[in-house]
Design a protein around this motif. Sequence first.
Motif, PDB file in Angstrom:
ATOM      1  N   SER A  75      12.476  27.360  36.436  1.00  0.00           N
ATOM      2  CA  SER A  75      11.420  27.254  35.329  1.00  0.00           C
ATOM      3  C   SER A  75      11.515  28.568  34.860  1.00  0.00           C
ATOM      4  O   SER A  75      11.648  28.901  32.916  1.00  0.00           O
ATOM      5  CB  SER A  75      10.233  26.794  35.480  1.00  0.00           C
ATOM      6  OG  SER A  75       9.301  27.045  35.161  1.00  0.00           O
ATOM      7  N   GLY A 121      14.348  24.162  27.306  1.00  0.00           N
ATOM      8  CA  GLY A 121      12.400  23.258  27.367  1.00  0.00           C
ATOM      9  C   GLY A 121      11.938  22.373  28.662  1.00  0.00           C
ATOM     10  O   GLY A 121      11.618  22.362  29.187  1.00  0.00           O
ATOM     11  N   HIS A 144       3.045  36.543  27.920  1.00  0.00           N
ATOM     12  CA  HIS A 144       3.603  35.919  29.201  1.00  0.00           C
ATOM     13  C   HIS A 144       3.887  36.227  30.603  1.00  0.00           C
ATOM     14  O   HIS A 144       3.510  35.819  31.363  1.00  0.00           O
ATOM     15  CB  HIS A 144       5.236  35.788  29.291  1.00  0.00           C
ATOM     16  CG  HIS A 144       6.449  35.057  29.981  1.00  0.00           C
ATOM     17  ND1 HIS A 144       7.200  35.727  31.181  1.00  0.00           N
ATOM     18  CD2 HIS A 144       6.343  33.983  30.416  1.00  0.00           C
ATOM     19  CE1 HIS A 144       8.032  35.196  31.373  1.00  0.00           C
ATOM     20  NE2 HIS A 144       6.861  34.123  31.579  1.00  0.00           N
ATOM     21  N   VAL A 192      12.447  22.923  32.180  1.00  0.00           N
ATOM     22  CA  VAL A 192      11.107  23.751  32.580  1.00  0.00           C
ATOM     23  C   VAL A 192      10.282  22.885  32.760  1.00  0.00           C
ATOM     24  O   VAL A 192       9.755  22.610  34.023  1.00  0.00           O
ATOM     25  CB  VAL A 192      10.852  25.020  30.915  1.00  0.00           C
ATOM     26  CG1 VAL A 192       8.850  24.943  31.818  1.00  0.00           C
ATOM     27  CG2 VAL A 192      11.341  25.782  30.436  1.00  0.00           C
ATOM     28  N   CYS A 229       5.903  27.289  26.158  1.00  0.00           N
ATOM     29  CA  CYS A 229       6.193  27.598  27.755  1.00  0.00           C
ATOM     30  C   CYS A 229       5.184  28.407  29.068  1.00  0.00           C
ATOM     31  O   CYS A 229       4.715  28.017  30.101  1.00  0.00           O
ATOM     32  CB  CYS A 229       7.570  28.739  27.656  1.00  0.00           C
ATOM     33  SG  CYS A 229       8.868  28.189  27.537  1.00  0.00           S
ATOM     34  N   ASP A 266       2.906  26.962  32.576  1.00  0.00           N
ATOM     35  CA  ASP A 266       3.826  27.656  33.339  1.00  0.00           C
ATOM     36  C   ASP A 266       2.018  27.832  33.690  1.00  0.00           C
ATOM     37  O   ASP A 266       1.961  27.934  35.804  1.00  0.00           O
ATOM     38  CB  ASP A 266       4.562  29.293  33.138  1.00  0.00           C
ATOM     39  CG  ASP A 266       4.227  29.936  33.954  1.00  0.00           C
ATOM     40  OD1 ASP A 266       5.203  29.816  35.660  1.00  0.00           O
ATOM     41  OD2 ASP A 266       3.702  31.200  34.739  1.00  0.00           O
ATOM     42  N   ARG A 313      11.811  29.805  31.339  1.00  0.00           N
ATOM     43  CA  ARG A 313      11.185  29.484  29.983  1.00  0.00           C
ATOM     44  C   ARG A 313      11.472  31.086  29.520  1.00  0.00           C
ATOM     45  O   ARG A 313      10.610  31.768  27.852  1.00  0.00           O
ATOM     46  CB  ARG A 313       9.485  29.696  31.236  1.00  0.00           C
ATOM     47  CG  ARG A 313       9.426  28.507  30.790  1.00  0.00           C
ATOM     48  CD  ARG A 313       7.912  28.987  32.093  1.00  0.00           C
ATOM     49  NE  ARG A 313       7.615  29.357  33.495  1.00  0.00           N
ATOM     50  CZ  ARG A 313       7.748  30.158  33.735  1.00  0.00           C
ATOM     51  NH1 ARG A 313       7.419  31.311  33.262  1.00  0.00           N
ATOM     52  NH2 ARG A 313       7.914  30.523  35.230  1.00  0.00           N
ATOM     53  N   LEU A 332       8.809  22.051  22.896  1.00  0.00           N
ATOM     54  CA  LEU A 332       9.440  22.891  24.147  1.00  0.00           C
ATOM     55  C   LEU A 332      10.300  21.854  24.444  1.00  0.00           C
ATOM     56  O   LEU A 332      11.356  21.794  24.730  1.00  0.00           O
ATOM     57  CB  LEU A 332       8.194  22.678  24.698  1.00  0.00           C
ATOM     58  CG  LEU A 332       8.721  23.391  26.430  1.00  0.00           C
ATOM     59  CD1 LEU A 332       9.555  24.247  26.507  1.00  0.00           C
ATOM     60  CD2 LEU A 332       7.562  23.413  27.008  1.00  0.00           C
TER      61      LEU A 332
END
Length: 432
Positions: free
Chosen positions: A342, A302, A366, A305, A242, A246, A346, A415
Amino acid sequence: MTTTGNQRRTIPAPARRRLVVDITPLRESPDFRRLWSGHAVAIMGTQMTRVAVPYQVYVLTESTLMVGLASLAQLVPLMVCSLFGGSVADAVDRRKLLLVTESLLAAVVGGLAMLALLDRPPVWAIFVLVAVSAGLSALESPARSASVAGLVRREILPSAFALNQTLTQVGAIVGPAVAGVVIAALGLSTTYGLNVVTFLISISVLSRMRPMPPVHAVTKPGLKSVVEGLTYLRTKPAVLGCFLADLNAMFFGMPRALFPAIALGQLGGDAVTVGLLHAAPGAGALIGALTSGWVGSVTRHGRAVIISIVVWGLAIAGFGLSHWLPLTLVLLMVAGVADVVSAVFRQTVLQLSVPDHLRGRLSAVHIGVVTGGPLLGDARAGATASFTGPAFAMVSGGLACAVVMGLLGWRLTALRRWTLADAEIDLREDRT
């Protein structure tokens, strides 16, 4: 159901509930309601400042590179403070940490307001203040994010994050739109001053929350605690995936640094146009958040995402090609929808895969990615545009984002296949 005659086709109530954002967390948890409402106020002013700073730097320097460097100046304090902020958030009362950091943020933004009163404020001073602000935000954000899982039931955690995304996107629409008008009508100092007021209101609301001390014995804040969190992250490939997803989206596809140049040059607009460009992704994300009732029925988080980030990249590439403001705004709105989808999934993967005593540190990583990635992306976009032009910088970045995400999705099996059942397995393994 289908009707005849003068009757109309209606959507059954259960289907409507699956479309509309679920407000159950706000109804069930008074403390989540306070956390959410306090942030709702503060984020309006923060978004206004995020418009004001790059606009001010561009007007002072007429350089997209300097706008990118203004973002880059925030990167080091953000990353350092984010990692240590997570260890602090796991070891202290998270409510107190929120109150202290927001008080300091109000003081820093007050400094920006004072600088804006000068005829020719030094650009280096603006850089220093935004760097300090980034560091403080990196201390505040992990505490806020890690608090959510302890305030609502596990089953409605995706809905809580969808609500957080809703207020974030309302702020992303209202804040920039108001900022453009306020900057044009009242000046930068007033814009920054309004952000100070929103922080003071948020502090008042947060003070009514119950204390949130650690629920388990934890490592004292410091390097050992940070290393403990990073070591744990290595055992969670889906969570790490994740973060990589991103970072890819923000590095290649973040367009903010080029908003002033595109608005004032490519689109022939003014400060209001800059505000509209900043607001458009938030408008799309708000639509996505308000119609997020379906997120609870998704099983492969996942995969969602991966798909949403590919869509983000393609929309940003289209944005770089557009010379017509309405089309530009629509493409940015599509990107915003993809971004909020997303973000919800996440956050769900992260919070459901990690035990409470590590949530602050993993949330800090994160947040470091979420906030540091755009800063790197701003620097990349600004530097690329200074050599090739804004259009090429955005088209090439958006396409690179989509291609890299496709490759990551293929390689990151953990993921791509992650489900809620994997979260249960992760937490059972942690307890043993």
